[in-house]
Write an enzyme that holds these catalytic residues in place. Structure first.
Site, PDB file in Angstrom:
ATOM      1  N   ARG A  51       0.846  -1.197   0.000  1.00  0.00           N
ATOM      2  CA  ARG A  51       0.000   0.000   0.000  1.00  0.00           C
ATOM      3  C   ARG A  51       0.884   1.251   0.000  1.00  0.00           C
ATOM      4  NH1 ARG A  51       2.608   2.201   3.213  1.00  0.00           N
ATOM      5  NH2 ARG A  51       2.624   2.149   5.465  1.00  0.00           N
ATOM      6  N   VAL A  52       0.282   2.354  -0.504  1.00  0.00           N
ATOM      7  CA  VAL A  52       0.942   3.647  -0.350  1.00  0.00           C
ATOM      8  C   VAL A  52       0.259   4.304   0.843  1.00  0.00           C
ATOM      9  CG1 VAL A  52       1.277   5.920  -1.402  1.00  0.00           C
ATOM     10  CG2 VAL A  52       1.557   3.859  -2.768  1.00  0.00           C
TER      11      VAL A  52
ATOM     12  N   THR B 247      -2.718  -7.258  12.730  1.00  0.00           N
ATOM     13  CA  THR B 247      -3.876  -6.636  12.072  1.00  0.00           C
ATOM     14  C   THR B 247      -4.928  -6.249  13.111  1.00  0.00           C
ATOM     15  OG1 THR B 247      -3.433  -8.029  10.167  1.00  0.00           O
ATOM     16  CG2 THR B 247      -5.602  -7.006  10.235  1.00  0.00           C
TER      17      THR B 247
ATOM     18  N   ASN C 223       0.869 -11.824  11.551  1.00  0.00           N
ATOM     19  CA  ASN C 223       0.051 -10.877  10.797  1.00  0.00           C
ATOM     20  C   ASN C 223      -1.364 -10.783  11.368  1.00  0.00           C
ATOM     21  OD1 ASN C 223      -0.219  -9.057   8.578  1.00  0.00           O
ATOM     22  ND2 ASN C 223      -1.521 -10.594   7.602  1.00  0.00           N
TER      23      ASN C 223
ATOM     24  N   SER D  79       4.224  -3.477  22.814  1.00  0.00           N
ATOM     25  CA  SER D  79       2.839  -3.860  22.516  1.00  0.00           C
ATOM     26  C   SER D  79       2.698  -5.372  22.316  1.00  0.00           C
ATOM     27  CB  SER D  79       2.401  -3.163  21.229  1.00  0.00           C
ATOM     28  OG  SER D  79       3.253  -3.520  20.152  1.00  0.00           O
TER      29      SER D  79
ATOM     30  N   ARG E  92       3.443  14.131  14.365  1.00  0.00           N
ATOM     31  CA  ARG E  92       3.894  13.395  15.557  1.00  0.00           C
ATOM     32  C   ARG E  92       5.409  13.460  15.703  1.00  0.00           C
ATOM     33  NH1 ARG E  92       4.674   7.850  15.701  1.00  0.00           N
ATOM     34  NH2 ARG E  92       3.438   7.600  13.816  1.00  0.00           N
TER      35      ARG E  92
ATOM     36  N   GLU F 160       9.347   0.490   2.710  1.00  0.00           N
ATOM     37  CA  GLU F 160       9.476  -0.385   3.886  1.00  0.00           C
ATOM     38  C   GLU F 160       8.933  -1.767   3.540  1.00  0.00           C
ATOM     39  OE1 GLU F 160       8.419   0.290   8.439  1.00  0.00           O
ATOM     40  OE2 GLU F 160       6.676  -0.426   7.325  1.00  0.00           O
TER      41      GLU F 160
ATOM     42  N   GLU G 191      -4.454  -5.889  16.388  1.00  0.00           N
ATOM     43  CA  GLU G 191      -3.933  -4.885  17.319  1.00  0.00           C
ATOM     44  C   GLU G 191      -3.940  -3.492  16.687  1.00  0.00           C
ATOM     45  OE1 GLU G 191      -0.686  -2.742  19.586  1.00  0.00           O
ATOM     46  OE2 GLU G 191      -0.858  -3.160  17.457  1.00  0.00           O
TER      47      GLU G 191
HETATM   48  P1  0O2 Z   1       0.458   1.941   8.752  1.00  0.00           P
HETATM   49  O1  0O2 Z   1       0.578   2.289   7.338  1.00  0.00           O
HETATM   50  O2  0O2 Z   1      -0.878   2.319   9.318  1.00  0.00           O
HETATM   51  O3  0O2 Z   1       0.813   0.523   9.049  1.00  0.00           O
HETATM   52  P2  0O2 Z   1       6.331   4.601  14.126  1.00  0.00           P
HETATM   53  O4  0O2 Z   1       5.673   4.652  12.771  1.00  0.00           O
HETATM   54  O5  0O2 Z   1       6.630   5.921  14.700  1.00  0.00           O
HETATM   55  O6  0O2 Z   1       5.593   3.682  15.080  1.00  0.00           O
HETATM   56  P3  0O2 Z   1       8.806   3.950  12.817  1.00  0.00           P
HETATM   57  O7  0O2 Z   1      10.145   4.101  13.457  1.00  0.00           O
HETATM   58  O8  0O2 Z   1       8.451   4.896  11.725  1.00  0.00           O
HETATM   59  O9  0O2 Z   1       7.724   3.933  13.979  1.00  0.00           O
HETATM   60  O10 0O2 Z   1       8.704   2.541  12.195  1.00  0.00           O
HETATM   61  P4  0O2 Z   1       8.386   1.125  12.811  1.00  0.00           P
HETATM   62  O11 0O2 Z   1       8.460   1.070  14.284  1.00  0.00           O
HETATM   63  O12 0O2 Z   1       9.289   0.202  12.070  1.00  0.00           O
HETATM   64  O13 0O2 Z   1       6.858   0.936  12.411  1.00  0.00           O
HETATM   65  C1  0O2 Z   1       6.393   1.122  11.154  1.00  0.00           C
HETATM   66  C2  0O2 Z   1       5.196   0.236  10.870  1.00  0.00           C
HETATM   67  O14 0O2 Z   1       5.322  -1.015  11.567  1.00  0.00           O
HETATM   68  C3  0O2 Z   1       3.868   0.788  11.369  1.00  0.00           C
HETATM   69  O15 0O2 Z   1       3.356   1.645  10.408  1.00  0.00           O
HETATM   70  C4  0O2 Z   1       3.040  -0.471  11.514  1.00  0.00           C
HETATM   71  O16 0O2 Z   1       2.602  -0.941  10.253  1.00  0.00           O
HETATM   72  C5  0O2 Z   1       4.073  -1.454  12.035  1.00  0.00           C
HETATM   73  N1  0O2 Z   1       4.080  -1.440  13.505  1.00  0.00           N
HETATM   74  C6  0O2 Z   1       5.050  -0.938  14.300  1.00  0.00           C
HETATM   75  N2  0O2 Z   1       4.738  -1.118  15.582  1.00  0.00           N
HETATM   76  C7  0O2 Z   1       3.533  -1.729  15.636  1.00  0.00           C
HETATM   77  C8  0O2 Z   1       2.688  -2.202  16.690  1.00  0.00           C
HETATM   78  O17 0O2 Z   1       2.969  -2.071  17.878  1.00  0.00           O
HETATM   79  N3  0O2 Z   1       1.512  -2.788  16.316  1.00  0.00           N
HETATM   80  C9  0O2 Z   1       1.157  -2.954  15.021  1.00  0.00           C
HETATM   81  N4  0O2 Z   1      -0.009  -3.545  14.761  1.00  0.00           N
HETATM   82  N5  0O2 Z   1       1.943  -2.515  13.992  1.00  0.00           N
HETATM   83  C10 0O2 Z   1       3.115  -1.925  14.299  1.00  0.00           C
HETATM   84  P5  0O2 Z   1       2.294   2.778  10.763  1.00  0.00           P
HETATM   85  O18 0O2 Z   1       3.006   4.071  10.889  1.00  0.00           O
HETATM   86  O19 0O2 Z   1       1.438   2.352  11.891  1.00  0.00           O
HETATM   87  O20 0O2 Z   1       1.495   2.898   9.448  1.00  0.00           O
END
Ligand code: 0O2
Length: 266
Positions: A46-47, A153, A149, A115, A59, A140, A155
């Site tokens: 996804r984008v 999903t 997964n 988490s 943030r 990423e 959580e």
């Molecule tokens: P999306 O598109 O909604 O999935 P941050 O984004 O600040 O938490 P960082 O350093 O940018 O952290 O990257 P990190 O920690 O590698 O996390 C990036 C992505 O990993 C998140 O994207 C989630 O998809 C997944 N992820 C990380 N931590 C968790 C978690 O505790 N629970 C779940 N379910 N997924 C996690 P985004 O930003 O949420 O975007």
């Protein structure tokens, strides 16, 4: 940024996600074609939505002009594996590719997030060709098992629902579920070889049947129809036995016949 500008800014990321999905799906195809177990089960991508990008910029207090360098997951690809062991194999596969350059890796399997989140993340540099020339961007790649997964999903939806203020009893339940997921992955790892053998045999059988039927079809066009009908009946008998060895033998014999008519399937 105007909406049109967002669209053109995100367009190379759309292309990157599509290309990456095709490339990872092709890895599955290549394994299947060669009767090999595929460490990749499923790929999606996804984008990031504009609202999610804006939320992250706020943030992390990132200025808009630094967005493309600092937000590493505008393009995101998720690779799902059957077993935890496959995650390493996929990560190595990505590291060895000439079209993807690794920027960084995060191992949330070794360092489980508070988490309970587990996954392997890679940030890569990837180049797409656009009408304005090549564009090198970041993407990423998240690699996780089906079980991981499932947990992530659910959580993620709950995090969205509670907006960072998850009630303690829900967080506790999720933490217990995360432990159960670890046990499930461990259980599956202990029967991995047996499951892989079963899947390999099933893939081999399907490839053999495909080749045999192609040969029969080609022979039907080139040789005596009645003979070919007989061959087809024999094939159905062999197929009914569900014996891979017999199917392989039949395939070899048919290949020799087809060779005589230059009717081999490729
Ligand atoms: P999306 O598109 O909604 O999935 P941050 O984004 O600040 O938490 P960082 O350093 O940018 O952290 O990257 P990190 O920690 O590698 O996390 C990036 C992505 O990993 C998140 O994207 C989630 O998809 C997944 N992820 C990380 N931590 C968790 C978690 O505790 N629970 C779940 N379910 N997924 C996690 P985004 O930003 O949420 O975007």
């Amino acid at each position: 940024m105007e909406i049109q500008l967002w669209r053109s800014m995100l367009s190379p990321y759309e292309l990157a996600v599509r290309e990456l999905i095709v490339k990872f799906e092709h890895i599955i195809t290549e394994h299947k074609l060669n009767d090999l177990y595929s460490p990749i089960e499923q790929v999606s991508g996804r984008v990031k939505s504009v609202s999610s990008i804006l939320e992250k910029l706020q943030r992390k207090q990132i200025p808009l002009e630094h967005m493309e360098e600092e937000i590493e997951d505008i393009a995101g690809v998720r690779i799902i594996c059957q077993f935890e062991e496959d995650i390493d194999t996929v990560a190595s596969l990505i590291r060895s590719r000439s079209d993807m350059e690794i920027k960084s890796e995060k191992n949330y399997l070794k360092h489980i997030k508070q988490s309970g989140y587990r996954s392997y993340h890679l940030i890569i540099y990837y180049t797409v060709d656009t009408i304005h020339g090549p564009k090198r961007l970041q993407a990423e790649i998240q690699i996780r098992t089906m079980a991981m997964n499932f947990w992530a999903t659910i959580e993620h939806s709950l995090q969205y629902k509670y907006k960072g203020d998850m009630p303690l009893h829900v967080a506790e339940r999720l933490s217990k579920a995360a432990d159960a997921i670890i046990s499930l992955d461990q259980e599956m790892a202990s029967v991995r070889n047996e499951i892989m053998d079963a899947q390999n045999s099933s893939q081999m059988q399907s490839n053999l049947v495909r080749d045999i039927l192609l040969n029969i079809e080609n022979l039907y066009k080139l040789s005596n129809k009645r003979e070919v009908m007989k061959i087809q009946d024999e094939f159905l008998l062999v197929f009914k036995t569900k014996d891979l060895k017999q199917l392989e033998r039949f395939h070899r014999q048919l290949d020799i016949i087809a060779e005589g008519y230059r009717a081999q399937s490729v």
